[in-house]
Design a protein around this motif. Sequence first.
Motif, short mmCIF file in Angstrom:
data_model
loop_
_atom_site.label_atom_id
_atom_site.label_comp_id
_atom_site.label_asym_id
_atom_site.label_seq_id
_atom_site.Cartn_x
_atom_site.Cartn_y
_atom_site.Cartn_z
N GLU A 1 45.50 37.48 35.28
CA GLU A 1 44.42 35.91 35.57
C GLU A 1 44.25 36.41 36.82
OE1 GLU A 1 43.08 33.30 34.60
OE2 GLU A 1 43.74 34.13 32.52
N ARG A 2 44.95 36.04 37.38
CA ARG A 2 44.65 36.39 39.67
C ARG A 2 43.52 37.40 39.86
NH1 ARG A 2 49.49 35.47 43.32
NH2 ARG A 2 50.32 33.95 42.53
N THR A 3 44.01 38.01 38.96
CA THR A 3 41.98 39.43 39.13
C THR A 3 40.71 37.90 38.04
OG1 THR A 3 44.05 41.43 38.70
CG2 THR A 3 41.13 41.79 38.20
N ARG A 4 40.88 37.31 37.92
CA ARG A 4 40.21 36.93 36.81
C ARG A 4 39.40 35.69 38.06
NH1 ARG A 4 42.06 37.71 30.95
NH2 ARG A 4 41.25 39.92 31.11
N GLU A 5 41.13 35.19 38.37
CA GLU A 5 40.80 33.88 39.81
C GLU A 5 39.62 35.26 40.96
OE1 GLU A 5 44.04 32.27 40.96
OE2 GLU A 5 44.43 31.67 38.81
N SER A 6 40.48 36.07 41.40
CA SER A 6 39.56 36.33 41.86
C SER A 6 38.15 36.40 42.62
CB SER A 6 40.43 37.84 42.99
OG SER A 6 41.82 37.70 43.43
N LEU A 7 37.67 36.97 41.18
CA LEU A 7 36.45 37.37 40.86
C LEU A 7 34.84 35.99 40.74
CD1 LEU A 7 37.31 40.02 37.96
CD2 LEU A 7 35.65 40.30 39.87
#
Length: 434
Positions: A281-287
């Motif tokens: 989920e954090r990866t998606r936020e970073s993206l």
Amino acid sequence: MAPATPPAAGGVGVLRLSGPAALPIARAIVPGIGALPSPRRAYFADFVDSHGAVLDQGLFIYFRAPHSYTGEDVVELQAHGSPRLLQILQAEMLRDPRVRLAGPGEFTRRAFLNGRLDLARAEAIADLVAADSEAAVRAAAKQLRGTLSSKIRELREPLKALHADLEGLLNFPDEAEGADAGLAQRLSSLGSLARGLLASASRGILVRRGARVVLYGPVNAGKSTLFNRLLGEARALVDDEPGTTRDAVEARLELSGLSVTLVDTAGLRCNPARLEALGIERTRESLRTAQLAILVLPPRAAGREVNEWLAEAGDSPVLRVRSKCDLGLGAGSGDLQVSGRTGAGIGELEQAVASRLWGDGAPQAVDLTSERHADAVRRASECIERAIDAAGASTLEVVSGEVGLAVEALGEITGENAPDVLLDAIFERFCIGK
Ligand SMILES: Nc1nc2c(ncn2[C@@H]2O[C@H](COP(=O)(O)OP(=O)(O)OP(=O)(O)O)[C@@H](O)[C@H]2O)c(=O)[nH]1
Ligand SMILES: [Mg+2]
């Protein structure tokens, strides 16, 4: 009065005094310099307390108004860089009721109010202090020299003249007859000047703020290895267990002079465990906040899964790389081939990242580097566009009104038209002693 150097041990520590009483107050600490020191001359002297006990020896420099940073009388005391010593010297001076500590940016604010520099140049000083890449330093230095200010004036002066002509025509239609000659022509050349300035804004903001570049892709693709290689140090954990990285890890580096925040992320995969799912989920936020996403593909990845990973980046531009090229599997030949393990292809990757962020050519100093300035030019440009439309269709009042608003918007940049709240907001981000 304020310390002009940070509160840390160092070679020198500078105390700066500004205002009409700067000289007599400093003389109480540095009695050895006599009654009338020459301006802009460095005196080596004792710094003493109120009992005459010597606290340090250092340099005393006097700048007589208006030839000083603030435009007022200024004294700079250069002591040895001991934070405790500076505190004591400061306390000695604060005994005098005419002395108080300066707020953040107060010296520069006075310089602006005293006409020593315009607002854009004053802001360049804060930018220079905060610059964390070579390109940001060069851009701030250019703005400090007044390049932006003069471009804004090139646009604002003719708009002001046009506004005066139009107002003359509206108020005294007989005397000012013909003052609107070539109106459409004048407006359209000013409109293109404004658009030209705006065109460089996104690059300028990139120079000043830097970019977020996010490494993402399936688990075990070699993202963390690549991250460490780009940084030149083993920052993130690497392991052959898929799902090693759980949290996003950030680090700063400089690419072609641009400041880049590089983010390593949790690898994507189906059916992750609970904690790993949070990481994804954090990866998606970073993206979502990335200026560039680097999709790290394992050598053999192909087909539908690649498309699904590509779609994860959403609106962020994606640069594809094939990892582990040292294994010599020769797949994905259309992608940039890299190896985090051996360093193969890393130079090409760095170049590709810089050119995706910047476009052609090497990053260089641009004119418009702050959102505030870009916003003001954008508003001015919109006013000019509306004035152009109105010149064909509506009354001259409307045209003149829009031109007046454009003049005002541009005045916010150089400070001819800057309300106190705006000045407060700008100088708040300065440091103490600047
Ligand atoms: N031969 C080779 N092996 C690599 C390379 N890069 C990574 N590896 C290996 O691949 C495995 C995974 O590497 P990581 O860098 O942890 O991969 P990751 O994409 O960060 O993995 P997760 O954090 O689990 O998503 C480790 O065993 C690495 O040693 C490479 O360039 N060449
Ligand atoms: Mg990892």
